[in-house]
Design an enzyme around this catalytic site. Structure first.
Site, PDB file in Angstrom:
ATOM      1  N   HIS A   1       0.856  -1.181   0.000  1.00  0.00           N
ATOM      2  CA  HIS A   1       0.000   0.000   0.000  1.00  0.00           C
ATOM      3  C   HIS A   1       0.890   1.228   0.000  1.00  0.00           C
ATOM      4  CE1 HIS A   1      -3.119   2.846   1.135  1.00  0.00           C
ATOM      5  NE2 HIS A   1      -3.967   1.933   0.711  1.00  0.00           N
TER       6      HIS A   1
ATOM      7  N   ASP B   1      -7.996  -5.390   0.038  1.00  0.00           N
ATOM      8  CA  ASP B   1      -8.490  -6.146  -1.117  1.00  0.00           C
ATOM      9  C   ASP B   1      -8.091  -7.609  -1.088  1.00  0.00           C
ATOM     10  OD1 ASP B   1      -9.867  -4.113  -2.278  1.00  0.00           O
ATOM     11  OD2 ASP B   1      -8.080  -3.309  -3.245  1.00  0.00           O
TER      12      ASP B   1
HETATM   13  N1  ACO Z   1       4.092  -7.536  -4.834  1.00  0.00           N
HETATM   14  C1  ACO Z   1       5.440  -7.604  -4.919  1.00  0.00           C
HETATM   15  N2  ACO Z   1       6.270  -6.560  -4.724  1.00  0.00           N
HETATM   16  C2  ACO Z   1       5.710  -5.387  -4.427  1.00  0.00           C
HETATM   17  C3  ACO Z   1       4.319  -5.235  -4.305  1.00  0.00           C
HETATM   18  C4  ACO Z   1       3.507  -6.352  -4.515  1.00  0.00           C
HETATM   19  N3  ACO Z   1       2.184  -6.272  -4.405  1.00  0.00           N
HETATM   20  N4  ACO Z   1       4.044  -3.940  -3.999  1.00  0.00           N
HETATM   21  C5  ACO Z   1       5.218  -3.319  -3.932  1.00  0.00           C
HETATM   22  N5  ACO Z   1       6.230  -4.186  -4.186  1.00  0.00           N
HETATM   23  C6  ACO Z   1       7.665  -3.908  -4.146  1.00  0.00           C
HETATM   24  C7  ACO Z   1       8.082  -3.055  -5.341  1.00  0.00           C
HETATM   25  O1  ACO Z   1       8.475  -3.845  -6.427  1.00  0.00           O
HETATM   26  C8  ACO Z   1       9.210  -2.271  -4.740  1.00  0.00           C
HETATM   27  O2  ACO Z   1      10.359  -3.114  -4.679  1.00  0.00           O
HETATM   28  P1  ACO Z   1      11.841  -2.489  -4.888  1.00  0.00           P
HETATM   29  O3  ACO Z   1      12.078  -1.628  -3.691  1.00  0.00           O
HETATM   30  O4  ACO Z   1      12.724  -3.692  -4.974  1.00  0.00           O
HETATM   31  O5  ACO Z   1      11.802  -1.704  -6.174  1.00  0.00           O
HETATM   32  C9  ACO Z   1       8.787  -2.028  -3.292  1.00  0.00           C
HETATM   33  O6  ACO Z   1       7.907  -3.117  -2.981  1.00  0.00           O
HETATM   34  C10 ACO Z   1       8.088  -0.704  -3.089  1.00  0.00           C
HETATM   35  O7  ACO Z   1       6.971  -0.681  -3.935  1.00  0.00           O
HETATM   36  P2  ACO Z   1       6.389   0.618  -4.657  1.00  0.00           P
HETATM   37  O8  ACO Z   1       5.829   0.191  -5.981  1.00  0.00           O
HETATM   38  O9  ACO Z   1       7.388   1.724  -4.632  1.00  0.00           O
HETATM   39  O10 ACO Z   1       5.204   0.992  -3.682  1.00  0.00           O
HETATM   40  P3  ACO Z   1       4.072   2.032  -3.993  1.00  0.00           P
HETATM   41  O11 ACO Z   1       3.750   2.657  -2.680  1.00  0.00           O
HETATM   42  O12 ACO Z   1       4.413   2.941  -5.102  1.00  0.00           O
HETATM   43  O13 ACO Z   1       2.866   1.112  -4.512  1.00  0.00           O
HETATM   44  C11 ACO Z   1       0.905  -0.216  -4.580  1.00  0.00           C
HETATM   45  C12 ACO Z   1       1.752   0.755  -3.753  1.00  0.00           C
HETATM   46  C13 ACO Z   1       0.571   0.414  -5.949  1.00  0.00           C
HETATM   47  C14 ACO Z   1      -0.409  -0.465  -3.824  1.00  0.00           C
HETATM   48  C15 ACO Z   1       1.680  -1.543  -4.772  1.00  0.00           C
HETATM   49  O14 ACO Z   1       2.034  -2.084  -3.507  1.00  0.00           O
HETATM   50  C16 ACO Z   1       0.888  -2.575  -5.595  1.00  0.00           C
HETATM   51  O15 ACO Z   1       0.886  -2.490  -6.825  1.00  0.00           O
HETATM   52  N6  ACO Z   1       0.232  -3.556  -4.901  1.00  0.00           N
HETATM   53  C17 ACO Z   1      -0.547  -4.572  -5.608  1.00  0.00           C
HETATM   54  C18 ACO Z   1      -1.877  -3.991  -6.044  1.00  0.00           C
HETATM   55  C19 ACO Z   1      -2.838  -3.798  -4.886  1.00  0.00           C
HETATM   56  O16 ACO Z   1      -3.073  -4.685  -4.076  1.00  0.00           O
HETATM   57  N7  ACO Z   1      -3.440  -2.584  -4.860  1.00  0.00           N
HETATM   58  C20 ACO Z   1      -4.474  -2.259  -3.848  1.00  0.00           C
HETATM   59  C21 ACO Z   1      -4.064  -1.086  -3.030  1.00  0.00           C
HETATM   60  S1  ACO Z   1      -5.215  -0.848  -1.751  1.00  0.00           S
HETATM   61  C22 ACO Z   1      -6.505  -0.079  -2.436  1.00  0.00           C
HETATM   62  O17 ACO Z   1      -6.472   0.572  -3.442  1.00  0.00           O
HETATM   63  C23 ACO Z   1      -7.756  -0.233  -1.707  1.00  0.00           C
END
Ligand code: ACO
Length: 425
Positions: A307, A364
């Site tokens: 998140h 979710d």
């Molecule tokens: N699975 C695997 N790795 C992940 C995930 C994931 N779900 N989410 C983040 N990471 C990793 C990234 O690859 C990144 O790794 P790195 O440091 O090696 O590059 C690190 O964790 C940081 O991630 P960011 O993408 O910078 O985090 P950000 O805050 O920008 O993204 C987001 C948040 C978009 C929610 C992301 O975690 C994601 O895409 N999750 C999956 C989709 C999801 O479940 N969305 C629902 C959100 S809740 C809602 O809307 C109600």
């Protein structure tokens, strides 16, 4: 209004010092007012708005490190267990929970507006039968702007209030119809003797052939809780979209359609649908380890994890997991996908990759499993999120229009061609 702290941040720029005022809210980090950098010929740069407060708001507070979510000061777990969805709507809109009389009056007002203009039902026929229900929702909720435009004065507080009621009341009708249309069943009209959640389930699942269709109270309670847990979430992508669209003075129904569009993406509200698709793809518990390897090599994302704001745990996920256990237990469902989800969760919570990146299950991750148990088809998951979030969007729109606001207009760091002349013509 935020309070000036008397503290200042000092920015050294081109040999000069610019003093930037610092303000405090009631909770959360202080903010640095960066407006004066413009006069010094600079913009600030913050792609993804990671550190930017775009507005002042009194509606929702999140502390992502501590896993806190408050609506008008009340913790989300208390609202989910001690209030119903319409009480939460009242709270978001008005700032206080309703008294018993206010509740009766508010519920009746919402009930009074559940029907949509009969012309609206004809919009559906323009869509392909296999259209995604979110595509239909973007269209039909936006289309409400054609029914409420000429006589709608967004400067008038009463007009704004009735707009909020209409949206909360009508979106469930349109949501249920977006499902009925895709499965070729006749639209079921709202029943105002039912509660908000019961009425939605009734419009989803009743058919003319089953006149005595009764909504299971366990499912209605779970549905109501899912609505409450999704009601608002501060300045997320879809809410910010509604505020940005609203800042131009656009029709509020069109603004909500913009919010629905932003919610649809898999990085936001579309994740609940993506979680179930992912569980389908993984198939069995034996395949979990292999899937996790793909996550670590960044071939795929673990949907329902991570998140932008919660870097400890998502407080909604905690209540959602409890609800999930309750619903599956009460219905006697032993869903193998739940076992699969639990195995993914177990591995992820103990794996260095996820721990290092503060990746926890979000709301979710569990909501999809409950929605599936209720009998909601996967494609409707994000529609249900949109239905529940409508109150959050319109509360933020109301707050924005209740005081002075500026059109939202971000700037950019331009990295394209410098000025040049067209040659050879
Ligand atoms: N699975 C695997 N790795 C992940 C995930 C994931 N779900 N989410 C983040 N990471 C990793 C990234 O690859 C990144 O790794 P790195 O440091 O090696 O590059 C690190 O964790 C940081 O991630 P960011 O993408 O910078 O985090 P950000 O805050 O920008 O993204 C987001 C948040 C978009 C929610 C992301 O975690 C994601 O895409 N999750 C999956 C989709 C999801 O479940 N969305 C629902 C959100 S809740 C809602 O809307 C109600």
């Amino acid at each position: 209004m935020s309070a000036a702290t008397g503290k200042k941040a000092v920015l050294q720029l081109d040999g000069k010092e610019i003093e930037l005022p610092i303000y405090s809210g009631t909770l959360g980090p202080d903010v640095i007012d960066v407006k004066d950098v413009l006069a010094a010929g600079h913009f600030t740069f913050d792609p993804g708005f990671m550190a930017t407060a775009a507005c002042e708001s009194k509606i929702t507070f999140i502390d992502g490190n501590k896993g806190v979510l408050l609506h008008r000061g009340y913790p989300i777990d208390q609202l989910a267990t001690k209030a119903d969805y319409l009480e939460t709507c009242y709270l978001l809109l008005n700032g206080e929970l309703p008294t018993a009389e206010q509740k009766v009056e508010f519920d009746a007002k919402v009930r009074n507006h559940t029907m949509v203009h009969d012309q609206v039902s004809r919009f559906f026929n323009g869509f392909r039968r296999d259209a995604h229900p979110m595509a239909i929702m973007v269209g039909v909720v936006g289309a409400l702007s054609a029914f409420y435009h000429n006589n709608l004065d967004i400067e008038d507080v009463n007009h704004r209030e009735i707009t909020a009621i209409r949206l909360i009341a009508k979106v469930p009708t349109l949501a249920a119809w977006s499902y009925k249309y895709t499965v070729g069943q006749p639209f079921v009209y709202p029943r105002n003797d039912l509660s908000y959640a019961e009425n939605f389930l009734y419009m989803m699942f009743a058919t003319p052939a089953d006149r005595d269709y009764k909504v299971n109270p366990i499912l209605a309670k779970a549905m109501d809780r899912i609505f409450t847990l999704h009601a608002d979430h501060e300045q997320n992508a879809s809410t910010s979209t509604v505020r940005l669209a609203g800042s131009t003075g656009a029709n509020p129904y069109a603004c909500i359609a913009a919010g629905i569009s932003a919610l649809w993406g898999p990085a936001h509200g579309g994740a609940n649908e993506a979680v179930l698709k992912m569980l389908d793809e993984i198939g069995t518990v034996e395949n979990v380890a292999g899937f996790m390897e793909k996550v670590k090599t960044k071939e795929v994302k673990l949907m329902g994890f991570g998140h932008r704001v919660y870097k400890n745990f998502d407080p909604r996920a905690k209540v959602m997991k409890e609800t999930c256990d309750e619903v599956l237990g009460a219905l006697g469902i032993n869903d193998p996908q739940l076992a699969l989800a639990m195995e993914l969760e177990r591995i992820a919570l103990s794996d260095e990759y996820f721990i290092k990146r503060n990746l926890y299950p979000n709301v979710d991750f569990y909501s999809g499993i409950i929605l599936k148990a209720i009998g909601i088809p996967t494609e409707m998951f994000t529609v249900i999120f949109a239905l529940a979030r409508t109150v959050g969007w319109i509360s933020h729109w109301l707050e924005m229009h209740s005081g002075p606001y500026k059109i939202g207009r971000p700037r950019q760091l331009y990295t394209g061609e410098v000025q040049r002349d067209i040659q050879g013509r």
